[in-house]
Design a protein around this motif. Structure first.
Motif, PDB file in Angstrom:
ATOM      1  N   PRO A 108       0.808  -1.230   0.000  1.00 35.33           N
ATOM      2  CA  PRO A 108       0.000   0.000   0.000  1.00 35.33           C
ATOM      3  C   PRO A 108       0.838   1.275   0.000  1.00 35.33           C
ATOM      4  CG  PRO A 108      -0.928  -1.589   1.525  1.00 35.33           C
ATOM      5  CD  PRO A 108       0.387  -2.140   1.095  1.00 35.33           C
ATOM      6  N   VAL A 109       2.031   1.207   0.607  1.00 34.51           N
ATOM      7  CA  VAL A 109       2.921   2.379   0.587  1.00 34.51           C
ATOM      8  C   VAL A 109       3.373   2.664  -0.841  1.00 34.51           C
ATOM      9  CG1 VAL A 109       5.085   3.345   1.452  1.00 34.51           C
ATOM     10  CG2 VAL A 109       3.703   1.856   2.936  1.00 34.51           C
ATOM     11  N   VAL A 110       3.711   1.587  -1.558  1.00 33.02           N
ATOM     12  CA  VAL A 110       4.116   1.746  -2.962  1.00 33.02           C
ATOM     13  C   VAL A 110       2.953   2.300  -3.775  1.00 33.02           C
ATOM     14  CG1 VAL A 110       4.951   0.542  -5.012  1.00 33.02           C
ATOM     15  CG2 VAL A 110       5.801  -0.107  -2.751  1.00 33.02           C
ATOM     16  N   ASP A 111       1.744   1.774  -3.529  1.00 34.33           N
ATOM     17  CA  ASP A 111       0.556   2.271  -4.240  1.00 34.33           C
ATOM     18  C   ASP A 111       0.365   3.767  -4.005  1.00 34.33           C
ATOM     19  OD1 ASP A 111       0.075  -0.310  -5.097  1.00 34.33           O
ATOM     20  OD2 ASP A 111      -1.343  -0.751  -3.465  1.00 34.33           O
ATOM     21  N   SER A 112       0.548   4.196  -2.763  1.00 33.24           N
ATOM     22  CA  SER A 112       0.345   5.607  -2.420  1.00 33.24           C
ATOM     23  C   SER A 112       1.362   6.493  -3.119  1.00 33.24           C
ATOM     24  CB  SER A 112       0.430   5.798  -0.905  1.00 33.24           C
ATOM     25  OG  SER A 112      -0.593   5.071  -0.248  1.00 33.24           O
ATOM     26  N   LEU A 113       2.610   6.059  -3.169  1.00 31.82           N
ATOM     27  CA  LEU A 113       3.641   6.844  -3.839  1.00 31.82           C
ATOM     28  C   LEU A 113       3.355   6.951  -5.337  1.00 31.82           C
ATOM     29  CD1 LEU A 113       6.845   5.489  -2.035  1.00 31.82           C
ATOM     30  CD2 LEU A 113       5.883   7.795  -1.843  1.00 31.82           C
ATOM     31  N   GLU A 114       2.900   5.842  -5.956  1.00 32.43           N
ATOM     32  CA  GLU A 114       2.579   5.877  -7.372  1.00 32.43           C
ATOM     33  C   GLU A 114       1.421   6.839  -7.656  1.00 32.43           C
ATOM     34  OE1 GLU A 114       3.936   1.330  -8.716  1.00 32.43           O
ATOM     35  OE2 GLU A 114       1.826   1.783  -8.261  1.00 32.43           O
ATOM     36  N   LYS A 115       0.391   6.777  -6.805  1.00 34.58           N
ATOM     37  CA  LYS A 115      -0.751   7.667  -7.001  1.00 34.58           C
ATOM     38  C   LYS A 115      -0.368   9.120  -6.754  1.00 34.58           C
ATOM     39  CE  LYS A 115      -4.248   4.210  -5.838  1.00 34.58           C
ATOM     40  NZ  LYS A 115      -5.287   3.785  -4.862  1.00 34.58           N
ATOM     41  N   ALA A 116       0.497   9.350  -5.779  1.00 34.28           N
ATOM     42  CA  ALA A 116       0.941  10.711  -5.500  1.00 34.28           C
ATOM     43  C   ALA A 116       1.717  11.269  -6.685  1.00 34.28           C
ATOM     44  CB  ALA A 116       1.808  10.719  -4.245  1.00 34.28           C
ATOM     45  N   LEU A 117       2.548  10.438  -7.292  1.00 32.01           N
ATOM     46  CA  LEU A 117       3.328  10.898  -8.440  1.00 32.01           C
ATOM     47  C   LEU A 117       2.417  11.185  -9.631  1.00 32.01           C
ATOM     48  CD1 LEU A 117       6.265  11.423  -9.308  1.00 32.01           C
ATOM     49  CD2 LEU A 117       6.365   9.064 -10.130  1.00 32.01           C
ATOM     50  N   GLU A 118       1.401  10.356  -9.832  1.00 28.84           N
ATOM     51  CA  GLU A 118       0.462  10.570 -10.934  1.00 28.84           C
ATOM     52  C   GLU A 118      -0.396  11.818 -10.714  1.00 28.84           C
ATOM     53  OE1 GLU A 118      -1.815   7.037 -11.165  1.00 28.84           O
ATOM     54  OE2 GLU A 118      -0.169   5.764 -11.905  1.00 28.84           O
ATOM     55  N   ALA A 119      -0.711  12.099  -9.448  1.00 27.74           N
ATOM     56  CA  ALA A 119      -1.625  13.201  -9.138  1.00 27.74           C
ATOM     57  C   ALA A 119      -0.938  14.562  -9.117  1.00 27.74           C
ATOM     58  CB  ALA A 119      -2.287  12.950  -7.787  1.00 27.74           C
ATOM     59  N   MET A 120       0.380  14.606  -9.182  1.00 31.96           N
ATOM     60  CA  MET A 120       1.077  15.886  -9.125  1.00 31.96           C
ATOM     61  C   MET A 120       0.740  16.717 -10.367  1.00 31.96           C
ATOM     62  SD  MET A 120       4.861  15.057  -7.587  1.00 31.96           S
ATOM     63  CE  MET A 120       5.038  14.558  -5.879  1.00 31.96           C
ATOM     64  N   GLY A 121       0.294  17.905 -10.134  1.00 34.59           N
ATOM     65  CA  GLY A 121      -0.049  18.818 -11.224  1.00 34.59           C
ATOM     66  C   GLY A 121       1.127  19.695 -11.615  1.00 34.59           C
TER      67      GLY A 121
END
Length: 206
Positions: A108-121
């Protein structure tokens, strides 16, 4: 007629006496018979010696016991080798999958980092983006070091052993039962499924 002349009867008596004188004495004949009997008995003892038969039987028994002991020793050695091999396999399996629970907690930590990177505007700074990207890379490298592999089946045929279908969507542009979208990556630990990939699967257009 002379008195000292012999009659035919006298001649016959003389001849018989002469023959008797040339015959073997009874004691001599008895001795020769005893020698022959003794020789026969000795030959029989050599041919049929009870001690020799006992020794031969004992040797045969010992050879059979030795063969059985060798066979048992080989069986025991083979069994010990099998036990050792099974123990090594169990130890190897335990070593490989001892991290399974830890990996599941880390994903889940890896998932969160991936989503955070995708969500960066566009407002995210380069330093911020680079920091998250490097942290994610470090996490992935650590997982790979311990035998963790990603399952990202975008565009591949749906495989129920490794994929979990979250939805079926008609799509005339793709073959039916093709992974259209990966909602969450799956992971393997040393070839063993830890988490299936959550996917959207195409189906034939109605």
């Amino acid at each position: 007629m002379a008195k000292d002349s012999q009659t035919p009867l006298d001649d016959e008596l003389a001849r018989q006496q002469e023959e008797a004188d040339t015959q073997v004495e009874p004691e001599t004949v008895e001795g020769e018979v005893e020698d022959v009997v003794e020789g026969v008995e000795e030959a029989a003892e050599v041919a049929e010696n009870p001690e020799a038969e006992v020794l031969a039987a004992r040797v045969e028994e010992l050879e059979q016991t030795l063969a059985e002991t060798k066979d048992q020793a080989m069986r025991t050695a083979a069994e010990a080798q099998n036990v050792r091999r099974r123990a090594e396999q169990e130890a190897e399996k335990a070593r490989k999958f001892a991290l399974e629970k830890f990996v599941k907690e880390l994903l889940p930590v890896v998932d969160s980092l991936e989503k955070a990177l995708e969500a960066m505007g566009e407002d995210a700074t380069e330093a911020h983006r680079e920091g998250v990207s490097m942290t994610l890379k470090m996490q992935r490298d650590v997982l790979a070091k311990f035998g963790v592999e990603e399952i990202e089946p975008q565009g591949e045929p749906f495989d129920p052993q490794y994929h979990e279908a979250m939805a079926m969507v008609p799509n005339p542009e793709m073959e039916p039962n093709t992974v259209m979208e990966v909602m969450q990556k799956g992971y393997l630990l040393n070839g063993r499924l830890v988490r299936p990939a959550m996917v959207v699967v195409s189906q034939a257009a109605g």
